[in-house]
Write a protein that holds these residues in place. Structure first.
Motif, mmCIF file in Angstrom:
data_model
loop_
_atom_site.group_PDB
_atom_site.id
_atom_site.type_symbol
_atom_site.label_atom_id
_atom_site.label_comp_id
_atom_site.label_asym_id
_atom_site.label_seq_id
_atom_site.Cartn_x
_atom_site.Cartn_y
_atom_site.Cartn_z
ATOM 1 N N UNK A 178 0.835 -1.201 0.000
ATOM 2 C CA UNK A 178 0.000 0.000 0.000
ATOM 3 C C UNK A 178 0.867 1.247 0.000
ATOM 4 N N UNK A 179 1.919 1.247 0.811
ATOM 5 C CA UNK A 179 2.839 2.384 0.854
ATOM 6 C C UNK A 179 3.494 2.602 -0.508
ATOM 7 N N UNK A 180 3.872 1.514 -1.186
ATOM 8 C CA UNK A 180 4.489 1.628 -2.506
ATOM 9 C C UNK A 180 3.504 2.203 -3.519
ATOM 10 N N UNK A 181 2.246 1.791 -3.443
ATOM 11 C CA UNK A 181 1.247 2.316 -4.372
ATOM 12 C C UNK A 181 1.045 3.814 -4.171
ATOM 13 N N UNK A 182 0.966 4.234 -2.914
ATOM 14 C CA UNK A 182 0.849 5.667 -2.626
ATOM 15 C C UNK A 182 2.098 6.403 -3.113
ATOM 16 N N UNK A 183 3.258 5.795 -2.898
ATOM 17 C CA UNK A 183 4.513 6.423 -3.292
ATOM 18 C C UNK A 183 4.611 6.677 -4.784
ATOM 19 N N UNK A 184 4.200 5.710 -5.616
ATOM 20 C CA UNK A 184 4.315 5.905 -7.065
ATOM 21 C C UNK A 184 3.349 6.988 -7.549
ATOM 22 N N UNK A 185 2.175 7.110 -6.895
ATOM 23 C CA UNK A 185 1.243 8.177 -7.247
ATOM 24 C C UNK A 185 1.820 9.553 -6.890
ATOM 25 N N UNK A 186 2.470 9.641 -5.723
ATOM 26 C CA UNK A 186 3.094 10.902 -5.319
ATOM 27 C C UNK A 186 4.249 11.269 -6.244
ATOM 28 N N UNK A 187 5.014 10.273 -6.669
ATOM 29 C CA UNK A 187 6.083 10.514 -7.641
ATOM 30 C C UNK A 187 5.511 11.183 -8.890
ATOM 31 N N UNK B 71 1.267 -2.981 -11.048
ATOM 32 C CA UNK B 71 2.196 -4.054 -10.673
ATOM 33 C C UNK B 71 2.247 -4.228 -9.163
ATOM 34 N N UNK B 72 2.327 -3.116 -8.435
ATOM 35 C CA UNK B 72 2.311 -3.199 -6.973
ATOM 36 C C UNK B 72 0.975 -3.763 -6.476
ATOM 37 N N UNK B 73 -0.111 -3.356 -7.127
ATOM 38 C CA UNK B 73 -1.428 -3.839 -6.711
ATOM 39 C C UNK B 73 -1.551 -5.340 -6.951
ATOM 40 N N UNK B 74 -1.061 -5.804 -8.098
ATOM 41 C CA UNK B 74 -1.108 -7.238 -8.384
ATOM 42 C C UNK B 74 -0.250 -8.019 -7.392
ATOM 43 N N UNK B 75 0.911 -7.489 -7.059
ATOM 44 C CA UNK B 75 1.758 -8.137 -6.065
ATOM 45 C C UNK B 75 1.085 -8.189 -4.700
ATOM 46 N N UNK B 76 0.367 -7.130 -4.347
ATOM 47 C CA UNK B 76 -0.348 -7.107 -3.072
ATOM 48 C C UNK B 76 -1.443 -8.168 -3.040
ATOM 49 N N UNK B 77 -2.183 -8.320 -4.150
ATOM 50 C CA UNK B 77 -3.234 -9.335 -4.207
ATOM 51 C C UNK B 77 -2.655 -10.731 -4.055
ATOM 52 N N UNK B 78 -1.527 -10.990 -4.730
ATOM 53 C CA UNK B 78 -0.888 -12.304 -4.617
ATOM 54 C C UNK B 78 -0.391 -12.552 -3.197
ATOM 55 N N UNK B 79 0.153 -11.519 -2.579
ATOM 56 C CA UNK B 79 0.708 -11.678 -1.236
ATOM 57 C C UNK B 79 -0.386 -11.937 -0.208
ATOM 58 N N UNK B 80 -1.568 -11.427 -0.466
ATOM 59 C CA UNK B 80 -2.669 -11.616 0.465
ATOM 60 C C UNK B 80 -3.351 -12.967 0.318
ATOM 61 N N UNK B 81 -2.965 -13.728 -0.697
ATOM 62 C CA UNK B 81 -3.528 -15.065 -0.857
ATOM 63 C C UNK B 81 -2.952 -16.003 0.194
#
Length: 431
Positions: A290-299, A396-406
């Motif tokens: 989640x932090x990475x997703x926010x970070x790329x948007x701020x970038x 990509x970060x969102x897809x990784x988050x979904x996989x990690x939550x499995x």
């Protein structure tokens, strides 16, 4: 401010002594690095009369070699231990600076620049893996925040010392030799920590497991981790967004507003030092992805603001947004690797993350091509495109988050036919 200082002191005093050794050494080594390397192009042109095209190639070879040596550095630290890799690479890295002081021909600078990239990227993943080794999962965000603080403090102090010592002029010998001395002292510091803290995980059993894997098998295990792959793909775009600070923005703003660009560089450094701790505390409430997703948007938003704002206040605010993305993506990225990497392959994972430098190279080229083809008058269009490229990290970060939550069984690395069941079990045991 006093309350923040007290909380920082309370948090940082709980770090392992080895972690403090790495953090202090990071400050020293980055001070030495920023004392000389940012001025290397000026030094080569003014002192040695090398033409700009050749200087560009000399500087580029460091990044190219470093990108492809990063994985090897991490994997070596898994096999032989963190300390041996860090000590030897740091010692030889220091000799590279001695070489810069006495070299006098282009081919020598090509070789030294390549070695600078090589040993930097052998050392860095081993150092980051060591930090993760000696720090509990609860404290990793804090320890990597402290490391990033040390990097930026060295980045603020190093150039000032380099300028004071006359780097880029005829008296450039002293800064290079001083940097070499700093690197030598860091190597001695690491030797001392190795002797005093022999039982840390930096030299213990997890690395024995890595010895049962060939280099080819290590590569297959790391790159079959889908969560890590999605992180790595997203990180290509994040690293690319950051590269525009030194490349596209320096040309776009610096071509007619040099003072404004210089001020923004200072704002970037100061913002890292001021915002890093509050942002770190805030993002502890959320997952790393989640932090990475926010970070790329701020970038992306920061880039767009920097390319479209004329007033200095808006430029400063945009740089603070950009810097917030930098803090979240780079600090939390290291924390995430420490979370998902098997302990005995942690160095290989940190090393593989160095492939994000490919994104820096590609994005710097894309930014330059956009400026050349569209012109400096098309800032909103150019930086709108660069903003979208930064946003491209999000899926990509969102897809990784979904996989990690499995469930854990659904996200294990894919089976590798060339590895026996025991080896596979070892490689997954700490995922």
């Amino acid at each position: 401010m006093n309350a923040i200082t007290k909380r920082l002191t309370r948090t940082w005093t709980g770090f392992h002594p080895v972690a403090w050794g790495v953090i202090i050494g990071t400050f020293l080594s980055r001070t030495g690095y920023f004392m000389t390397i940012p001025f290397l192009g000026i030094y080569l042109g003014k002192v040695h009369g090398i033409d700009p095209a050749t200087i560009g190639a000399i500087l580029a070879v460091s990044l190219f070699v470093g990108t492809w040596s990063s994985f090897a550095g991490g994997a070596l630290s898994d096999r032989f231990g963190r300390y041996p890799v860090m000590i030897w690479s740091m010692a030889v890295w220091g000799l590279v600076y001695v070489g810069f002081a006495f070299a006098d021909s282009p081919w020598q600078f090509f070789l030294l620049s390549a070695m600078n990239g090589l040993f930097r990227n052998i050392f860095e993943p081993a150092a980051r893996a060591l930090l993760a080794d000696v720090t509990s999962e609860k404290q990793r965000a804090d320890v990597f925040n402290a490391r990033y603080f040390a990097i930026n403090l060295g980045g603020a102090i190093g150039p000032l010392i380099g300028l004071k010592l006359g780097i880029g002029g005829t008296s450039s010998l002293l800064p290079f030799l001083l940097s070499a001395t700093i690197y030598g002292l860091y190597a001695l510091l690491l030797i001392g920590f190795r002797m005093k803290f022999k039982q840390t995980r930096a030299d213990s059993r997890p690395h024995v497991k890595a010895e049962s894997l060939s280099a080819r098998q290590i590569v297959k295990v790391v790159f079959s981790d889908k969560v890590f792959l999605y992180f790595l793909l997203g990180n290509l775009f994040v690293a690319g967004a950051y590269s525009h600070l030194d490349t596209t923005l320096s040309q776009y703003i610096g071509h007619d507003r040099v003072d404004a660009y210089s001020l923004l560089f200072v704002v970037n450094t100061v913002s890292v030092l001021l915002l890093q701790y509050p942002l770190g505390r805030l993002m502890k409430r959320y997952s790393s992805m989640t932090a990475l997703k926010v970070g790329c948007l701020l970038f992306g938003l920061g880039l767009f603001g920097l390319g479209t704002s004329e007033h200095i206040i808006m430029l400063i605010l945009s740089m603070m947004v950009f810097t917030s993305g930098e803090i979240l993506c780079f600090v939390i990225g290291d924390v995430l690797i420490g979370e998902i990497a098997p302990e005995h392959l942690r160095g290989a994972y940190f090393g593989a993350s160095g492939l994000a430098f490919i994104g820096q190279s590609a994005s710097a080229w894309i930014g330059g091509m956009l400026l050349k083809s569209l012109g400096f008058s098309q800032g909103p269009l150019i930086f709108g495109i660069l903003m979208v490229l930064a946003f491209a990290a999000f899926p990509f970060f969102h897809r990784g988050q979904l996989l990690r939550n499995r469930p854990a069984g659904d996200r294990e690395p894919a089976a590798n036919p060339s590895m026996d069941s025991d080896t596979l079990e070892n490689s997954r045991s700490t995922c």
